[in-house]
Scaffold this motif. Sequence first.
Motif, PDB file in Angstrom:
ATOM      1  N   HIS A   1       4.126  -0.829   3.773  1.00 14.76           N
ATOM      2  CA  HIS A   1       3.205  -0.232   2.799  1.00 14.76           C
ATOM      3  C   HIS A   1       3.019   1.257   3.083  1.00 14.76           C
ATOM      4  O   HIS A   1       2.990   2.078   2.159  1.00 14.76           O
ATOM      5  CB  HIS A   1       1.842  -0.937   2.829  1.00 14.76           C
ATOM      6  CG  HIS A   1       1.809  -2.222   2.091  1.00 14.76           C
ATOM      7  ND1 HIS A   1       1.733  -2.296   0.715  1.00 14.76           N
ATOM      8  CD2 HIS A   1       1.839  -3.504   2.544  1.00 14.76           C
ATOM      9  CE1 HIS A   1       1.715  -3.561   0.348  1.00 14.76           C
ATOM     10  NE2 HIS A   1       1.779  -4.319   1.438  1.00 14.76           N
ATOM     11  N   LEU A   2       2.888   1.598   4.359  1.00 21.08           N
ATOM     12  CA  LEU A   2       2.746   2.998   4.747  1.00 21.08           C
ATOM     13  C   LEU A   2       3.961   3.814   4.320  1.00 21.08           C
ATOM     14  O   LEU A   2       3.827   4.889   3.743  1.00 21.08           O
ATOM     15  CB  LEU A   2       2.539   3.103   6.257  1.00 21.08           C
ATOM     16  CG  LEU A   2       2.613   4.508   6.862  1.00 21.08           C
ATOM     17  CD1 LEU A   2       1.500   5.393   6.343  1.00 21.08           C
ATOM     18  CD2 LEU A   2       2.589   4.428   8.375  1.00 21.08           C
ATOM     19  N   THR A   3       5.136   3.294   4.577  1.00 21.43           N
ATOM     20  CA  THR A   3       6.376   3.991   4.225  1.00 21.43           C
ATOM     21  C   THR A   3       6.461   4.221   2.718  1.00 21.43           C
ATOM     22  O   THR A   3       6.772   5.324   2.264  1.00 21.43           O
ATOM     23  CB  THR A   3       7.594   3.188   4.710  1.00 21.43           C
ATOM     24  OG1 THR A   3       7.484   3.022   6.128  1.00 21.43           O
ATOM     25  CG2 THR A   3       8.889   3.891   4.377  1.00 21.43           C
ATOM     26  N   ALA A   4       6.172   3.197   1.931  1.00 25.25           N
ATOM     27  CA  ALA A   4       6.209   3.337   0.474  1.00 25.25           C
ATOM     28  C   ALA A   4       5.136   4.305  -0.012  1.00 25.25           C
ATOM     29  O   ALA A   4       5.374   5.115  -0.914  1.00 25.25           O
ATOM     30  CB  ALA A   4       6.031   1.968  -0.180  1.00 25.25           C
ATOM     31  N   ALA A   5       3.959   4.232   0.590  1.00 26.23           N
ATOM     32  CA  ALA A   5       2.870   5.125   0.187  1.00 26.23           C
ATOM     33  C   ALA A   5       3.222   6.578   0.480  1.00 26.23           C
ATOM     34  O   ALA A   5       2.892   7.475  -0.307  1.00 26.23           O
ATOM     35  CB  ALA A   5       1.581   4.735   0.903  1.00 26.23           C
TER      36      ALA A   5
ATOM     37  N   PRO B   1       0.533   3.853  -8.211  1.00 26.55           N
ATOM     38  CA  PRO B   1       1.151   4.393  -6.998  1.00 26.55           C
ATOM     39  C   PRO B   1       0.142   4.891  -5.961  1.00 26.55           C
ATOM     40  O   PRO B   1       0.517   5.199  -4.846  1.00 26.55           O
ATOM     41  CB  PRO B   1       1.979   5.560  -7.521  1.00 26.55           C
ATOM     42  CG  PRO B   1       1.153   6.097  -8.649  1.00 26.55           C
ATOM     43  CD  PRO B   1       0.524   4.857  -9.282  1.00 26.55           C
ATOM     44  N   LEU B   2      -1.136   4.961  -6.289  1.00 24.61           N
ATOM     45  CA  LEU B   2      -2.108   5.498  -5.343  1.00 24.61           C
ATOM     46  C   LEU B   2      -2.538   4.499  -4.293  1.00 24.61           C
ATOM     47  O   LEU B   2      -3.180   4.847  -3.320  1.00 24.61           O
ATOM     48  CB  LEU B   2      -3.345   6.021  -6.082  1.00 24.61           C
ATOM     49  CG  LEU B   2      -3.096   7.203  -7.010  1.00 24.61           C
ATOM     50  CD1 LEU B   2      -4.387   7.609  -7.699  1.00 24.61           C
ATOM     51  CD2 LEU B   2      -2.506   8.361  -6.236  1.00 24.61           C
TER      52      LEU B   2
ATOM     53  N   SER C   1      -2.717   8.879   6.162  1.00 27.09           N
ATOM     54  CA  SER C   1      -2.023   7.672   5.704  1.00 27.09           C
ATOM     55  C   SER C   1      -1.875   6.669   6.840  1.00 27.09           C
ATOM     56  O   SER C   1      -2.080   5.466   6.647  1.00 27.09           O
ATOM     57  CB  SER C   1      -0.645   8.037   5.144  1.00 27.09           C
ATOM     58  OG  SER C   1      -0.781   8.822   3.992  1.00 27.09           O
ATOM     59  N   TYR C   2      -1.542   7.160   8.022  1.00 19.17           N
ATOM     60  CA  TYR C   2      -1.395   6.255   9.161  1.00 19.17           C
ATOM     61  C   TYR C   2      -2.717   5.540   9.456  1.00 19.17           C
ATOM     62  O   TYR C   2      -2.744   4.323   9.632  1.00 19.17           O
ATOM     63  CB  TYR C   2      -0.913   7.010  10.403  1.00 19.17           C
ATOM     64  CG  TYR C   2      -0.814   6.110  11.599  1.00 19.17           C
ATOM     65  CD1 TYR C   2       0.325   5.350  11.812  1.00 19.17           C
ATOM     66  CD2 TYR C   2      -1.878   5.975  12.496  1.00 19.17           C
ATOM     67  CE1 TYR C   2       0.414   4.487  12.882  1.00 19.17           C
ATOM     68  CE2 TYR C   2      -1.800   5.108  13.567  1.00 19.17           C
ATOM     69  CZ  TYR C   2      -0.656   4.374  13.764  1.00 19.17           C
ATOM     70  OH  TYR C   2      -0.584   3.502  14.819  1.00 19.17           O
TER      71      TYR C   2
ATOM     72  N   ASP D   1       5.288   7.846  -2.333  1.00 16.28           N
ATOM     73  CA  ASP D   1       4.540   8.027  -3.577  1.00 16.28           C
ATOM     74  C   ASP D   1       3.475   9.103  -3.465  1.00 16.28           C
ATOM     75  O   ASP D   1       3.125   9.740  -4.456  1.00 16.28           O
ATOM     76  CB  ASP D   1       3.853   6.723  -3.999  1.00 16.28           C
ATOM     77  CG  ASP D   1       4.837   5.666  -4.434  1.00 16.28           C
ATOM     78  OD1 ASP D   1       5.980   6.022  -4.788  1.00 16.28           O
ATOM     79  OD2 ASP D   1       4.465   4.478  -4.423  1.00 16.28           O
ATOM     80  N   ARG D   2       2.935   9.265  -2.271  1.00 14.69           N
ATOM     81  CA  ARG D   2       1.804  10.172  -2.071  1.00 14.69           C
ATOM     82  C   ARG D   2       2.218  11.288  -1.114  1.00 14.69           C
ATOM     83  O   ARG D   2       1.663  11.442  -0.040  1.00 14.69           O
ATOM     84  CB  ARG D   2       0.614   9.390  -1.502  1.00 14.69           C
ATOM     85  CG  ARG D   2       0.205   8.212  -2.362  1.00 14.69           C
ATOM     86  CD  ARG D   2      -0.788   7.288  -1.682  1.00 14.69           C
ATOM     87  NE  ARG D   2      -1.967   8.035  -1.285  1.00 14.69           N
ATOM     88  CZ  ARG D   2      -2.467   8.056  -0.050  1.00 14.69           C
ATOM     89  NH1 ARG D   2      -1.913   7.369   0.906  1.00 14.69           N
ATOM     90  NH2 ARG D   2      -3.551   8.765   0.222  1.00 14.69           N
TER      91      ARG D   2
END
Length: 72
Positions: A47-51, A9-10, A63-64, A54-55
């Motif tokens: 990918h950003l939304t999922a990350a 998940p990282l 993240s952005y 999770d994070r």
Amino acid sequence: MTAHGPELPLRLCEAYRRPWPCLTRRVDLLGEYDTAPVALSASLWSHLTAARQDRTWAPPDTSYRRFLGWLA
């Protein structure tokens, strides 16, 4: 997917164990989406939304920059 896919998940690069997308994967993505930059942005946004889910501990601006900021 290449050997530089995101390990969940990282979301670390499978090959380098560094934040994904690594430099190698970024180059690959630019080539794969050469004629479809909006599709690349949409893919990275997902990918950003999922990350972010999770994070939850990661700052949003970090993240952005990691997932979309390199496109600028």
